[in-house]
Write an enzyme that holds these catalytic residues in place. Structure first.
Site, PDB file in Angstrom:
ATOM      1  N   HIS A  37       4.803   5.183 -12.410  1.00 34.57           N
ATOM      2  CA  HIS A  37       3.620   5.903 -11.905  1.00 34.57           C
ATOM      3  C   HIS A  37       3.956   7.036 -10.938  1.00 34.57           C
ATOM      4  O   HIS A  37       3.042   7.604 -10.339  1.00 34.57           O
ATOM      5  CB  HIS A  37       2.676   4.951 -11.165  1.00 34.57           C
ATOM      6  CG  HIS A  37       2.037   3.934 -12.034  1.00 34.57           C
ATOM      7  ND1 HIS A  37       0.790   4.087 -12.583  1.00 34.57           N
ATOM      8  CD2 HIS A  37       2.473   2.733 -12.454  1.00 34.57           C
ATOM      9  CE1 HIS A  37       0.477   3.015 -13.287  1.00 34.57           C
ATOM     10  NE2 HIS A  37       1.496   2.177 -13.230  1.00 34.57           N
ATOM     11  N   LYS A  92      -9.434  10.914  -2.028  1.00 39.57           N
ATOM     12  CA  LYS A  92      -8.195  10.316  -2.521  1.00 39.57           C
ATOM     13  C   LYS A  92      -7.353   9.954  -1.296  1.00 39.57           C
ATOM     14  O   LYS A  92      -7.698  10.325  -0.182  1.00 39.57           O
ATOM     15  CB  LYS A  92      -7.423  11.275  -3.431  1.00 39.57           C
ATOM     16  CG  LYS A  92      -7.263  12.684  -2.856  1.00 39.57           C
ATOM     17  CD  LYS A  92      -6.532  13.603  -3.810  1.00 39.57           C
ATOM     18  CE  LYS A  92      -7.373  14.149  -4.932  1.00 39.57           C
ATOM     19  NZ  LYS A  92      -6.854  13.919  -6.242  1.00 39.57           N
ATOM     20  N   ARG A  93      -6.256   9.218  -1.513  1.00 39.62           N
ATOM     21  CA  ARG A  93      -5.378   8.928  -0.385  1.00 39.62           C
ATOM     22  C   ARG A  93      -4.931  10.236   0.263  1.00 39.62           C
ATOM     23  O   ARG A  93      -4.801  11.266  -0.407  1.00 39.62           O
ATOM     24  CB  ARG A  93      -4.151   8.158  -0.885  1.00 39.62           C
ATOM     25  CG  ARG A  93      -4.429   6.713  -1.180  1.00 39.62           C
ATOM     26  CD  ARG A  93      -4.868   5.944   0.029  1.00 39.62           C
ATOM     27  NE  ARG A  93      -3.783   5.725   0.947  1.00 39.62           N
ATOM     28  CZ  ARG A  93      -3.325   4.526   1.309  1.00 39.62           C
ATOM     29  NH1 ARG A  93      -3.871   3.423   0.818  1.00 39.62           N
ATOM     30  NH2 ARG A  93      -2.337   4.412   2.168  1.00 39.62           N
ATOM     31  N   LYS A 112      -0.860  15.893  -1.989  1.00 38.16           N
ATOM     32  CA  LYS A 112      -2.206  16.058  -2.546  1.00 38.16           C
ATOM     33  C   LYS A 112      -2.919  17.253  -1.913  1.00 38.16           C
ATOM     34  O   LYS A 112      -3.957  17.684  -2.363  1.00 38.16           O
ATOM     35  CB  LYS A 112      -3.022  14.782  -2.344  1.00 38.16           C
ATOM     36  CG  LYS A 112      -2.452  13.589  -3.142  1.00 38.16           C
ATOM     37  CD  LYS A 112      -3.268  12.325  -2.936  1.00 38.16           C
ATOM     38  CE  LYS A 112      -2.631  11.085  -3.519  1.00 38.16           C
ATOM     39  NZ  LYS A 112      -2.903  10.883  -4.954  1.00 38.16           N
ATOM     40  N   THR A 121      -6.620   9.825 -11.395  1.00 36.41           N
ATOM     41  CA  THR A 121      -7.690   9.207 -12.184  1.00 36.41           C
ATOM     42  C   THR A 121      -9.042   9.619 -11.615  1.00 36.41           C
ATOM     43  O   THR A 121     -10.038   9.653 -12.336  1.00 36.41           O
ATOM     44  CB  THR A 121      -7.577   7.666 -12.187  1.00 36.41           C
ATOM     45  OG1 THR A 121      -7.273   7.234 -10.858  1.00 36.41           O
ATOM     46  CG2 THR A 121      -6.491   7.187 -13.128  1.00 36.41           C
ATOM     47  N   LYS A 165     -12.884  10.656 -13.222  1.00 33.81           N
ATOM     48  CA  LYS A 165     -14.192  10.112 -12.809  1.00 33.81           C
ATOM     49  C   LYS A 165     -15.159  11.249 -12.456  1.00 33.81           C
ATOM     50  O   LYS A 165     -16.346  11.194 -12.782  1.00 33.81           O
ATOM     51  CB  LYS A 165     -14.019   9.169 -11.611  1.00 33.81           C
ATOM     52  CG  LYS A 165     -13.178   7.945 -11.955  1.00 33.81           C
ATOM     53  CD  LYS A 165     -12.703   7.190 -10.720  1.00 33.81           C
ATOM     54  CE  LYS A 165     -11.549   6.251 -11.083  1.00 33.81           C
ATOM     55  NZ  LYS A 165     -10.842   5.721  -9.912  1.00 33.81           N
TER      56      LYS A 165
HETATM   57  O1  RUG Z   1       0.000   8.666  -7.607  1.00 33.19           O
HETATM   58  C1  RUG Z   1      -0.249   7.967  -8.799  1.00 33.19           C
HETATM   59  C2  RUG Z   1      -1.395   8.625  -9.532  1.00 33.19           C
HETATM   60  O2  RUG Z   1      -1.056   9.929  -9.893  1.00 33.19           O
HETATM   61  C3  RUG Z   1      -1.747   7.819 -10.761  1.00 33.19           C
HETATM   62  O3  RUG Z   1      -2.918   8.312 -11.354  1.00 33.19           O
HETATM   63  C4  RUG Z   1      -1.947   6.364 -10.402  1.00 33.19           C
HETATM   64  C5  RUG Z   1      -2.162   5.499 -11.619  1.00 33.19           C
HETATM   65  O4  RUG Z   1      -1.219   5.755 -12.580  1.00 33.19           O
HETATM   66  O5  RUG Z   1      -0.815   5.843  -9.716  1.00 33.19           O
HETATM   67  C6  RUG Z   1      -0.582   6.524  -8.499  1.00 33.19           C
HETATM   68  N1  RUG Z   1       0.472   5.793  -7.777  1.00 33.19           N
HETATM   69  C7  RUG Z   1       1.773   5.846  -7.952  1.00 33.19           C
HETATM   70  N2  RUG Z   1       0.208   4.909  -6.830  1.00 33.19           N
HETATM   71  N3  RUG Z   1       1.325   4.413  -6.399  1.00 33.19           N
HETATM   72  C8  RUG Z   1       2.306   4.966  -7.057  1.00 33.19           C
HETATM   73  C9  RUG Z   1       3.752   4.691  -6.805  1.00 33.19           C
HETATM   74  O6  RUG Z   1       3.979   3.324  -6.614  1.00 33.19           O
END
Ligand code: RUG
Length: 838
Positions: free
Chosen positions: A373, A564-565, A570, A672, A676
Site C-alpha cells: 500500500h 484525510k490524514r 498529502k 480512496t 468517495k
Molecule cells: O496511503 C495509502 C493510500 O494511498 C491507499 O489508498 C490506502 C489503501 O490502499 O492505503 C494507504 N496506506 C498505506 N495506509 N497505510 C499505508 C502504509 O502502511
C-alpha cells in the site's frame, strides 16, 4: 455437532420475535431487548439503552443468516478468503446493517412510532475506530463487498481496546484524547470464549531428533498469551450472506499464573497478566510511519498466529489434511503488518504438524497473497534482528532458512551479482541488521499487488523491482474501490433516492449502472434536482458547522474539501498557500470579484509528527485571520473540523463541490477518499498520482482539474537538483505568501511559530510544493471560473458520479477473487420458515 436444522428455535413457523419483520414484532422486540438485555424499563432507560435495544433487535435479525453462512463454509470444498489486516476501520454499524438487510425505512418508522428519536439513537453509536485511515477503511469496504458478492470470507484482526485517538483542537493545536469505544458496551460483537487460542512468545529453541530420527526444532517460549475471538457479523447487501470479522483480544492464561501465585509472587503474576493484556490495548496511531516498537511486532504476531491456528483448526475440522490447506483458505496480507504469517505458517506446518519443509513451503506460497500500500521508505517495515530474536527466536531461524534457500535460487539465476543478492535478501545487512518484511511477504506469496495502476508500475520498477525481475508473473494491479452502500446509500440518502428514481435500484450492487445517468444530462429538470440535492446537503453541513463549531458558512459558496490524514506528502499546506493567495488578492483589492469559497479541512496527525501538527495549527491560524477580517466579507471561510472519522466522512463527502487530491506525484499509493467524493458528485482538483489518474481517465479530462508535475518530472527535477529558492525568488505571488507567514501575520507577530514549516519549504521542500504552486493556483482559478457557470458545473458533477462505476469495491473484490484467490460465490439459502427480507 448440532446442525442448524436441529436447533428447535429455528423450526418455528410463526413470526418469531427475534426474526420477524412486521412492525408489531419489531416494536415488541425493541421492548423485549430493552427489558431482557439492558434490564431497563422506559422509566429508567437512557438513550443509550434504547440504542442498545435497537442494535440487538437488528443483530437478532442477522443471526440466522450468520449462523447459516458459517455452517455452509464448514463444508468440504468451499474456499474461504481470509483477509488479514491489523486495521479494520468499520464505522458505525447500525445504518449500514439496516440498509444491507433492506429494513432501514421500516425500522426507522417503528422507532419513531414508538416515540423515540431515530436520528438521536443512530448518533449514539460509538464507531469502532480500529484503523488509522485509508488502509483500515479499505479493509472494511472489502469486507462489505465480500459479503455482498456472496464470497465465503473471514476478516481477521485485532480488537484494540483503544482505537484511533479522538482529536480535539485547542488554541489551534491538535490534542489527543483516548478513544473509549467500548465504554458503553458493544452490541455488535459476540465473544467466542470456547475458541480461544494460545500464542507463544520469547524464550529459546532446542534441536532434537524425533522417533523417526528426523532433525527437529522445538520452541520453548517464556510467555504464553491467550487470544480470545470476538466475532462481528458483516452483512451483505440484499443477500443472505453474513460473513464474520474475527478480532482477537489478548488475555493472560490463568493456569500459567497459578505457579506464581503458589510461590507467593502475587504482584509478579498480576504484572504478567497486565503485560499480556497490553498486547491488544491500543492501536498505533502512525499512518505510513514504521516505528520499531516491540509491542507492535507482538501485536502483529499475536493476531496472525491466532488467525492461522484458527484456520488450521477449521480446515482440520472439515476432515481435510493440511496438504490441501491452500485449497481451503486464500490468505491476503493487507500490507506487511501480517507478513510474519509467512514464517508462522511454516512453523506450524513444519514444527507442529511435521510436514516436510519443501511441501510446507509450497502450501505457504500457494496460500498467501500480498498487497502493498505504500512506496514511502519510512513506511516499509523492518525489525532489528535482536528484537526479532528476543520475541520470536524460532521465526528468525525459519526466516534464515527461507532466505538461504531463496538466495540460492537467486545465485543460480544471477551468478556473481552480490548487489542484487543484498537487495533481495530478507535480511538488510547494510548497517544494523534488520528483517525486511516486504521481502518476506514477497517471497512467501504467490501474488503481489499494488493498489492503483501507477502505484503498481512504480512498485515493479522501484521498491520491489528486483522481485519483479525475478517473478514478473506474480505481479498485478488491483485498483482500490469503495463500497457504494456506505459511501452513497448510507451517507447520502438524498442523492441515492434521486438516482434510484431515475435508473432503479440495481446500481447499488452494480455501480457501473450509474452510467445510465448520462442519458439525463440534457434534462434540465434532472440537473435542477441534482443541484438542489447538493444544495440541501451543503445546507445540512452548514447547520452542523454552525451548531457544533460556531462558524457561519455560506451554503451557496463553493465547498472545497480536504479530509484525510495529515501528512506532508498529502500537502494540506499547499491548499493553505492557495487560501493565503486568495486572501492576499482581497487585501490588495477589496472589491475584487471572487468566487465565494468555504475551505473545509479534517484529519488527524500522528501524535509524534511535529510538522503535521504544525500544519493543523497553520490551517487554524489562517482561518482565524481570514474568517474575522471584515475586508473578506465572508467570501472566504476556513474551517478545520476536529476528529475526522468515518461518521464525519459520511457527512462531508456528500456536501463537497471540490475534492482536493493534491499529493506530490508518485507518493499516494491510491487514495480512496478521491473515489468517495467523486461518487457523490464532487469535482476533483488533483495531481497525476495514485488512483486520481484512473478517475480522470474515467470521468474525462474535461471534468477534472489537473495540475502539477508528473512522477517522471518529479524524479527528473530531483535528480537535476531541486532548489525551492528559485521558485521563491521567481514567483512574486509565492514570495508574498511565504513572507506573510514568516512575518508572524498569522501568529500574532510571532515569527518563530511557523518557522520550521517555512524553513522546511525554503531549504528542502521534499514534497515540492513550490514547484507545483503556480500550476495549482492556475487550476484553482479555472475552478472559480467553472463554478460560476452552475449549469455547466452540474453537468460535470453528474458526469463524475455517473462514471465512477469502476471504483466500487465490488469490482476490486471480483478481480481479487478471479485473479488471486480463486474464490467463487456460494449462495446462502434460508429455510422458508425463516422470514425473508423486507
Ligand atoms: O496511503 C495509502 C493510500 O494511498 C491507499 O489508498 C490506502 C489503501 O490502499 O492505503 C494507504 N496506506 C498505506 N495506509 N497505510 C499505508 C502504509 O502502511
Amino acid at each position: 455437532m448440532t446442525t442448524f436444522e436441529q436447533v428447535p428455535v429455528f423450526q418455528c413457523e410463526f413470526e418469531d420475535d427475534r426474526t420477524g419483520l412486521s412492525k408489531e414484532t419489531i416494536k415488541r422486540a425493541l421492548a423485549d431487548n430493552l427489558f431482557y438485555i439492558q434490564g431497563k424499563v422506559p422509566a429508567t432507560a437512557t438513550p443509550n439503552d434504547y440504542y442498545m435495544a435497537l442494535a440487538y433487535t437488528v443483530r437478532d435479525r442477522m443471526l440466522q443468516r450468520w449462523f447459516k453462512t458459517t455452517e455452509v463454509y464448514t463444508k468440504k470444498g468451499v474456499k474461504v478468503v481470509s483477509y488479514l489486516s491489523a486495521e479494520f476501520l468499520l464505522g458505525p454499524h447500525l445504518s449500514n446493517n439496516l440498509i444491507n438487510l433492506g429494513i432501514y425505512d421500516l425500522v426507522r418508522q417503528v422507532v419513531e412510532e414508538s416515540g423515540l428519536d431515530f436520528v438521536q439513537l443512530r448518533e449514539i453509536e460509538e464507531e469502532p475506530g480500529l484503523g488509522n485511515g485509508g488502509l483500515g477503511r479499505l479493509a472494511a469496504c472489502y469486507m462489505d463487498s465480500l459479503s455482498t458478492l456472496e464470497i465465503p470470507a473471514i476478516g481477521y484482526g485485532i480488537r484494540y481496546e483503544f482505537g484511533i485517538f479522538d482529536q480535539e483542537i485547542r488554541d489551534g493545536w491538535q490534542v489527543e484524547i483516548t478513544d473509549k469505544w467500548l465504554h458503553l458496551g458493544n452490541p455488535w460483537e459476540i465473544p467466542r470464549l470456547e475458541e480461544t487460542i494460545e500464542v507463544k512468545f520469547g524464550g529459546r529453541t532446542e534441536a532434537y531428533y524425533d522417533e523417526k530420527c528426523r532433525y527437529r526444532v522445538r520452541w520453548i517460549p517464556d510467555k504464553v498469551v491467550k487470544g480470545v475471538p470476538y466475532d462481528t457479523p458483516i452483512s451483505g447487501y440484499n443477500v443472505n450472506t453474513v460473513n464474520t470479522l474475527r478480532l482477537w483480544k489478548a488475555e493472560a492464561p490463568e493456569s500459567f499464573e497459578f505457579q506464581a501465585f503458589n510461590v507467593g509472587d502475587y504482584y509478579g503474576a498480576v504484572n504478567r497478566k497486565v503485560v499480556s493484556e497490553n498486547i491488544t490495548k491500543v492501536l498505533y496511531p502512525n499512518d505510513e510511519l514504521m516505528k520499531g516498537k516491540e509491542l507492535r511486532l507482538e501485536q502483529q504476531y499475536f493476531f496472525v498466529s491466532c488467525s492461522l491456528q484458527d484456520m488450521i483448526r477449521l480446515h482440520l475440522q472439515k476432515g481435510e489434511s493440511l496438504e490441501t490447506f491452500h485449497q481451503s483458505f486464500a490468505v491476503q496480507l493487507n500490507d506487511t503488518h501480517p507478513s510474519i504469517g509467512v514464517a508462522e505458517l511454516m512453523r506450524l506446518l513444519v514444527d507442529e504438524y511435521e510436514i516436510e519443509w519443501d511441501q510446507a513451503w509450497q502450501i505457504t506460497q500457494n496460500t498467501f497473497g500480498y498487497t502493498n500500500h505504500t512506496l514511502l521508505p519510512e513506511a516499509l517495515e523492518k525489525w532489528t534482528l535482536s528484537l526479532f530474536k528476543n520475541l520470536l527466536p524460532r521465526h528468525l531461524q525459519i526466516i534464515y532458512e527461507i532466505n538461504q534457500r531463496f538466495l540460492g535460487q537467486v545465485r543460480a539465476k544471477y551468478p556473481n551479482d552480490s548487489d542484487r543478492l543484498a537487495r533481495l535478501s530478507l535480511i538488510d545487512e547494510s548497517g544494523e541488521k534488520y528483517v525486511r518484511m516486504a521481502n518476506l511477504a514477497s517471497v512467501g506469496s504467490h501474488a503481489i499487488n499494488g493498489v492503483a495502476a501507477l502505484h503498481t508500475e512504480l512498485l515493479k520498477r522501484d521498491v520491489l523491482g528486483d522481485f519483479h525481475e525475478l517473478w514478473p508473473e506474480k505481479f498485478s494491479n488491483k485498483t482500490n474501490g469503495v463500497t457504494p452502500r456506505r459511501w452513497i446509500v448510507v451517507s447520502n440518502p438524498l442523492l441515492a433516492n434521486l438516482i434510484t428514481r431515475k435508473i432503479g435500484v440495481d446500481w447499488i450492487s452494480h455501480l457501473e449502472d450509474l452510467k445510465q445517468l448520462e442519458a439525463f444530462i440534457e434534462d434540465a429538470e434532472f440537473r435542477r434536482e441534482w443541484r438542489q440535492t447538493k444544495q440541501d446537503i451543503k445546507g445540512y453541513l452548514a447547520t452542523y458547522i454552525k451548531e457544533n463549531h460556531g462558524i457561519e458558512v455560506n451554503p451557496e459558496s463553493l465547498f472545497d474539501v480536504q479530509v484525510k490524514r495529515l501528512h506532508e506528502y498529502k500537502r494540506q499546506h499547499l491548499n493553505v498557500l492557495h487560501i493565503i493567495t486568495l486572501y492576499k488578492r482581497i487585501k490588495d483589492n477589496p472589491n475584487i470579484e471572487i468566487t465565494p469559497r468555504t475551505f473545509i479541512f479534517g484529519g488527524k496527525a500522528a501524535p509524534g509528527y511535529f510538522m503535521a501538527k504544525l500544519i493543523i495549527k497553520l490551517i487554524n491560524s489562517v482561518g482565524d485571520v481570514v474568517n474575522n477580517d471584515p475586508d473578506v466579507r465572508d467570501r472566504l471561510k476556513v474551517v478545520f473540523l476536529p476528529d475526522y472519522n468515518v461518521r464525519f466522512g459520511q457527512r462531508v463527502y456528500p456536501a463537497a463541490d471540490l475534492s482536493e487530491q493534491i499529493s506530490t506525484a508518485g507518493k499516494e499509493a491510491s487514495g480512496t477518499g478521491n473515489m468517495k467524493f467523486a461518487m457523490n458528485g464532487a469535482l476533483t482538483i488533483g495531481t497525476l498520482d495514485g488512483a486520481n489518474i484512473e478517475i480522470r481517465e474515467e470521468v474525462g479530462e474535461e471534468n477534472f482539474f489537473l495540475f502539477g508535475l508528473t512522477t517522471e518530472q518529479v524524479y527528473e527535477l530531483k535528480s537535476k537538483g531541486y532548489n525551492p529558492w528559485d521558485y521563491y525568488h521567481n514567483n512574486p505571488q509565492l514570495k508574498q505568501v511565504i513572507d506573510l507567514i514568516s512575518s508572524g501575520f498569522f501568529s500574532h507577530g510571532d515569527t518563530n511559530l511557523f518557522r520550521p514549516l517555512v524553513d522546511s519549504l525554503l531549504y528542502h521542500d521534499p514534497y515540492m510544493l513550490f514547484a507545483d504552486y503556480q500550476s495549482y493556483i492556475d487550476a484553482q482559478d479555472q475552478v472559480n471560473q467553472a463554478y460560476r457557470d452552475q449549469e455547466h458545473w452540474t453537468r460535470m458533477s453528474i458526469l463524475n458520479a455517473a462514471r465512477m462505476g469502476k471504483f466500487s469495491s465490488d469490482r476490486a473484490i471480483l478481480e481479487y477473487c478471479q485473479e488471486i484467490w480463486n474464490a467463487v460465490p456460494v449462495k446462502i439459502e434460508l429455510e422458508e420458515y425463516i422470514q425473508g427480507r423486507a
